[in-house]
Design a protein around this motif. Structure first.
Motif, PDB file in Angstrom:
ATOM      1  N   GLY A 136      34.334  61.624 -16.306  1.00  0.00           N
ATOM      2  CA  GLY A 136      35.376  62.367 -15.606  1.00  0.00           C
ATOM      3  C   GLY A 136      34.798  63.438 -14.704  1.00  0.00           C
ATOM      4  N   PHE A 137      33.734  64.086 -15.148  1.00  0.00           N
ATOM      5  CA  PHE A 137      33.079  65.126 -14.349  1.00  0.00           C
ATOM      6  C   PHE A 137      32.492  64.530 -13.064  1.00  0.00           C
ATOM      7  CE2 PHE A 137      29.248  67.548 -13.290  1.00  0.00           C
ATOM      8  CZ  PHE A 137      29.767  68.827 -13.172  1.00  0.00           C
ATOM      9  N   LEU A 138      31.786  63.407 -13.186  1.00  0.00           N
ATOM     10  CA  LEU A 138      31.202  62.764 -12.008  1.00  0.00           C
ATOM     11  C   LEU A 138      32.286  62.243 -11.069  1.00  0.00           C
ATOM     12  CD1 LEU A 138      28.282  60.752 -13.681  1.00  0.00           C
ATOM     13  CD2 LEU A 138      28.154  62.939 -12.469  1.00  0.00           C
ATOM     14  N   GLN A 139      33.397  61.762 -11.646  1.00  0.00           N
ATOM     15  CA  GLN A 139      34.505  61.279 -10.826  1.00  0.00           C
ATOM     16  C   GLN A 139      35.102  62.406  -9.993  1.00  0.00           C
ATOM     17  OE1 GLN A 139      36.201  57.980 -10.591  1.00  0.00           O
ATOM     18  NE2 GLN A 139      37.001  59.134  -8.858  1.00  0.00           N
ATOM     19  N   SER A 140      35.216  63.591 -10.566  1.00  0.00           N
ATOM     20  CA  SER A 140      35.834  64.714  -9.854  1.00  0.00           C
ATOM     21  C   SER A 140      34.858  65.388  -8.892  1.00  0.00           C
ATOM     22  CB  SER A 140      36.369  65.739 -10.856  1.00  0.00           C
ATOM     23  OG  SER A 140      35.312  66.267 -11.644  1.00  0.00           O
ATOM     24  N   VAL A 176      30.264  56.141  -5.673  1.00  0.00           N
ATOM     25  CA  VAL A 176      31.709  56.212  -5.482  1.00  0.00           C
ATOM     26  C   VAL A 176      32.109  55.320  -4.318  1.00  0.00           C
ATOM     27  CG1 VAL A 176      33.670  57.728  -4.998  1.00  0.00           C
ATOM     28  CG2 VAL A 176      31.743  58.573  -6.357  1.00  0.00           C
ATOM     29  N   VAL A 177      33.101  54.469  -4.541  1.00  0.00           N
ATOM     30  CA  VAL A 177      33.674  53.627  -3.497  1.00  0.00           C
ATOM     31  C   VAL A 177      35.174  53.905  -3.447  1.00  0.00           C
ATOM     32  CG1 VAL A 177      34.096  51.283  -2.690  1.00  0.00           C
ATOM     33  CG2 VAL A 177      31.921  51.848  -3.791  1.00  0.00           C
ATOM     34  N   GLN A 178      35.644  54.362  -2.287  1.00  0.00           N
ATOM     35  CA  GLN A 178      37.069  54.669  -2.113  1.00  0.00           C
ATOM     36  C   GLN A 178      37.573  55.595  -3.222  1.00  0.00           C
ATOM     37  OE1 GLN A 178      39.455  53.635   0.397  1.00  0.00           O
ATOM     38  NE2 GLN A 178      37.508  53.380   1.426  1.00  0.00           N
ATOM     39  N   SER A 179      36.826  56.683  -3.447  1.00  0.00           N
ATOM     40  CA  SER A 179      37.178  57.721  -4.423  1.00  0.00           C
ATOM     41  C   SER A 179      37.164  57.215  -5.867  1.00  0.00           C
ATOM     42  CB  SER A 179      38.557  58.327  -4.104  1.00  0.00           C
ATOM     43  OG  SER A 179      38.566  58.908  -2.822  1.00  0.00           O
ATOM     44  N   ARG A 180      36.598  56.061  -6.101  1.00  0.00           N
ATOM     45  CA  ARG A 180      36.521  55.503  -7.456  1.00  0.00           C
ATOM     46  C   ARG A 180      35.069  55.429  -7.889  1.00  0.00           C
ATOM     47  NH1 ARG A 180      35.625  50.243  -9.270  1.00  0.00           N
ATOM     48  NH2 ARG A 180      36.400  49.806 -11.368  1.00  0.00           N
ATOM     49  N   LEU A 181      34.770  55.982  -9.070  1.00  0.00           N
ATOM     50  CA  LEU A 181      33.411  55.967  -9.594  1.00  0.00           C
ATOM     51  C   LEU A 181      33.062  54.563 -10.085  1.00  0.00           C
ATOM     52  CD1 LEU A 181      30.982  57.902 -10.365  1.00  0.00           C
ATOM     53  CD2 LEU A 181      31.932  57.845 -12.681  1.00  0.00           C
ATOM     54  N   THR A 182      32.036  53.970  -9.504  1.00  0.00           N
ATOM     55  CA  THR A 182      31.603  52.630  -9.921  1.00  0.00           C
ATOM     56  C   THR A 182      30.319  52.682 -10.747  1.00  0.00           C
ATOM     57  OG1 THR A 182      30.335  52.329  -7.868  1.00  0.00           O
ATOM     58  CG2 THR A 182      32.631  51.589  -7.870  1.00  0.00           C
TER      59      THR A 182
END
Length: 837
Positions: free
Chosen positions: A502-506, A544-550
């Protein structure tokens, strides 16, 4: 109780200084408003020598009778008082009524003359800079007070934090008490005990040099020499103590010597503090600690060095007293303005997070300011030299020609600045320049990489040779299971519900592992910590691709034993976005070829491609936008995008890749990634399209190409800058009729290398409608093989000219469907409509 006494005293001090600052600036605001309503003498009178006052500027309009003085005439009387230092200060620092008449006597060539001055309204050229200075002092004072309270609240048990809190309070006190902006004669109301409180604050602020030196002796840990000799801390404060003793016995010490000695000792304390700070940086072995010290060193240098210079100027340059009020005010503002930076560097250093990001911003800002100031100084020198040349050779002051030259030079500053910065990096930082060039070449080759194994192998090679990173561990999201896996399918202890994920996503930016753990911003499980330590991971780069963490890249330490730099972080941040897109594209390709049946392959591709297109139309200033696309297959080569920029402008683009299906979709995805990477930089649209064309040409077969249109709308002037690379020309509808087509640009993308594209400019007005479309709209055929055509398309737009943008697109889709006889088209169908509001 004795152990809690320092804590109690610091909390009381914080409450006292906070209340005093609030009362002081309230009083200053009242004085400022009263001073604004007061009158003033526009003619400038300044002290010359020890006791005489002379005119240095004369405003003839305010002399209502008597003889008009000349510059350098000596003023002997104002009103009914002789002009002495005390009388002149009392007159100029007291309210005066606008329109009142004031007699004045002066010596003109040794002859006594008299005149009467009518008091004029206050000159706003001094008022507004003074307002700015007061606001600046408020920001600095309350920021330092807030920093002190925050740091003490976070870690009140730490000696270093306690000294930092005292330093923040003492510096806020210095900011308040070091400069008297407006005389107390202008007070609107009396605050009880304000004079006594001012004395206390003034005495407290006198210690801020000693507290600064004390801070460097205990930050980030107590100095070893001081640890053995705790009594030696008294030496740090001895100059201030001795100075106060000298004030208590004025007969023993000359007052002038005392007034000069005290500021000089304060500057020496600051210099010693910087010495110990730099020495701590050199001796520290801990990477995080070195980053903290370095950030404090940079922030303190930018903030405190100008202030030290200002103090030295006022000590050793007595001629400054003859400067005008505006000149002295400007000098003081320049000395204080850097203080707005210092507290924030302390916050990040104490918070132990994002240190390299802040350092990168500070360095970038400093370089930008230096190059800007240098170029503006050059512009001023050229303009001034040109005006003097005209004056000497023609005898006239040609302001029109001078203004024209100034405008031309100023327009060229922004373009020159980019080149100057590039040359500076190339010549002064060749390693940094070559590193960026190396990775830029790697990014251009991403389209040619056949599979993910080759991608990671090539990435490891580049990182090892370019940044000396000893390990690269890709941790990628598994499309069929919850959680993330290492690239070679070795389980990693990271689940979707993990706080780290969650931290990396934000955050979506590279993060140092030690900062993430020590700052407490992200709580890692023991398994995650063990995995990071066992794999010797120093830095995590989110994918991140299109604001989504891959997934993320775990990068090891440098083989040189050096820490990462701000430049490294900037490169890795850009690299991570491109690697994420390349990995996603290769993942899709591998799944299409190896793992799934054709229908499943197309479904996944369509899902990913849909993510590349705007999910919702953003609300942007100045325009109403509507967009739509219809694919003839599950995936397509049509593309449109709407990219709002931070400065309020908006990028609008439509593209059409030759062909259909997965190949066209992949090429479209790379076009979108290249555009998203380039947008927001300082390069022009024509340069951006040139680079994309080179990239497409080098990495695609000759039979594949792209028609492409990109526009940049500026709501400030309703100007549309654009480049048309072989695309169907968008058209403008104005006043219910087709007004113009947007054709400036060049050939198709990926066909001819080295093409330089022309940038067009179009001035829009409110109510204009701009329609961008692909050939799938106009080339849709009916049963008689007749095309729908641009004429029919124009008529639909004209008829719905005043309707909402989305309704117009629905009308176009309905008209094309009825003409075609079916909602299934032979080609992809894309529309983007923009109405200027």
């Amino acid at each position: 109780m004795l152990k809690k006494l320092p804590t109690i005293l610091l909390w009381l001090t914080s409450a006292f200084i906070l209340l005093y600052a609030s009362a002081y600036f309230t009083d200053e605001a009242g004085k400022l408003f009263r001073w604004r309503a007061s009158g003033d003498i526009n003619s400038q009178i300044e002290r010359s020598g020890d006791s005489t006052y002379v005119f240095i500027a004369v405003d003839a309009s305010e002399f209502v009778s008597g003889k008009l003085p000349a510059v350098r005439d000596t003023v002997v009387m104002i009103g009914d008082s002789l002009v002495t230092r005390a009388n002149f200060s009392r007159l100029t620092d007291s309210p005066m009524s606008v329109g009142a008449k004031l007699p004045i006597a002066f010596l003109h060539r040794g002859v006594r003359e008299t005149a009467v001055i009518r008091i004029s309204a206050l000159d706003t050229s001094i008022y507004y800079p003074l307002v700015f200075f007061e606001i600046l002092r408020i920001i600095i004072a309350f920021t330092f007070i807030g920093l002190g309270i925050w740091a003490f609240w976070k870690r009140s048990e730490s000696e270093g934090v306690r000294v930092l809190t005292l330093f923040c309070f003492s510096f806020a006190s210095f900011t308040i008490g070091s400069v008297t902006a407006i005389s107390d004669e202008f007070q609107v109301f009396q605050i009880p005990f304000l004079l006594s409180l001012k004395t206390i604050i003034s005495n407290f602020s006198a210690f801020f040099g000693a507290i600064w030196l004390h801070l460097q002796l205990v930050f980030p840990r107590r100095n070893s020499w001081l640890q053995k000799r705790k009594w030696a801390i008294l030496l740090v404060y001895s100059p201030q103590i001795l100075t106060f003793l000298s004030l208590a016995f004025p007969a023993a010490v000359n007052r002038n010597i005392s007034n000069m000695l005290f500021p000089a000792l304060m500057v020496i304390q600051f210099m010693l503090g910087f010495y110990f700070l730099f020495r701590n940086y050199q001796r520290s072995k801990d990477a995080l600690e070195r980053r903290q010290i370095k950030l404090v060193l940079i922030g303190s240098t930018l903030g405190l060095a100008p202030l030290g210079i200002l103090i030295l100027i006022f000590i050793f340059y007595p001629q400054i007293q003859y400067w005008s009020t505006g000149e002295k005010l400007l000098l003081i503002i320049l000395g204080f303005i850097g203080q707005t930076i210092t507290p924030f560097t302390y916050v990040y250093a104490m918070g132990r997070y994002g240190i390299l990001d802040v350092e990168a911003r500070l360095r970038k800002t400093a370089r930008y300011l230096l190059t800007t100031v240098a170029q503006l100084a050059l512009v001023f020198a050229v303009v001034y030299g040109f005006s003097q040349f005209l004056l000497r050779n023609t005898g006239t002051d040609s302001r029109g020609s001078t203004l024209f030259i100034a405008i031309l030079l100023t327009m060229g500053v922004s373009r020159v600045q980019q080149r100057v910065q590039g040359e500076i990096d190339k010549r002064l930082y060749p390693e940094r320049y070559n590193l960026r060039k190396n990775f830029a070449e790697f990014l251009q080759q991403l389209l040619a990489i056949p599979d993910r194994e080759t991608l990671w192998s090539e990435l490891r090679t580049r990182l090892r040779s370019g940044l000396l990173i000893d390990k690269v561990v890709p941790v990628l999201r598994d499309s069929e299971a919850s959680g993330l896996l290492q690239a070679k399918l070795t389980n990693a202890p990271f689940e979707d519900e993990s706080e780290l994920i969650g931290f990396l996503q934000s955050e979506q930016r590279p993060t140092m592992v030690d900062e993430m753990i020590e700052s407490g911003r992200c709580k890692l499980s023991q398994q995650e910590i063990d995995w990071l330590r066992n794999n010797k991971i120093a830095l995590i780069v989110p994918l991140v691709v299109q604001s989504r963490l891959t997934g993320f890249l775990g990068l090891g330490f440098k083989t040189s034993q050096q820490d990462f730099t701000p430049n490294d972080m900037t490169i890795l941040s850009s690299l991570g976005a491109q690697i994420a897109m390349a990995n996603e594209n290769l993942r899709l390709l591998e799944e299409n070829v190896e793992k799934r049946r054709l229908e499943e392959q197309m479904r996944i591709a369509r899902t990913i491609q849909s993510g590349f297109l705007p999910q919702t139309i953003p609300i942007v200033p100045g325009i109403e936008i509507a967009g739509m696309t219809k694919f003839c297959l599950d995936v397509a080569g049509d593309y449109y995008d709407i990219i709002p920029l931070e400065d309020g402008r908006t990028v609008l683009t439509v593209g059409d890749v030759m062909g259909k299906g997965a190949g066209a979709a992949l090429l479209m995805a790379n076009l979108q990634a290249s555009l998203r990477t380039a947008v927001g930089g300082s390069i022009s649209l024509s340069e951006m399209v040139f680079r994309i064309n080179e990239l497409i040409y080098r990495n695609t077969p000759p039979e594949q190409f792209i028609t492409f249109f990109v526009g940049l709308f500026d709501p400030a002037n309703k100007q549309l800058a654009y480049v048309n690379a072989g695309h169907n020309p968008p058209f403008v509808i104005r006043d219910g009729k087709k007004y113009s087509e947007l054709t400036e640009g060049g050939p198709l993308l990926g066909v001819i290398p080295g093409v330089h594209y022309q940038q067009g400019e179009y001035a829009l007005v409110s109510g204009d409608v701009v329609l961008l479309f692909t050939d799938g709209v106009t080339e849709a055929m009916n049963s008689s093989t007749e095309e729908f055509g641009e004429q029919r398309l124009t008529e639909v737009v004209v008829n719905g000219h005043d309707n909402p943008a989305n309704d117009v697109l629905i009308s176009i889709e309905k008209a094309v469907t009825e003409f075609h006889g079916s909602s299934s088209f032979e080609d992809d169908f894309t529309l983007l409509l923009v109405r200027v509001t």
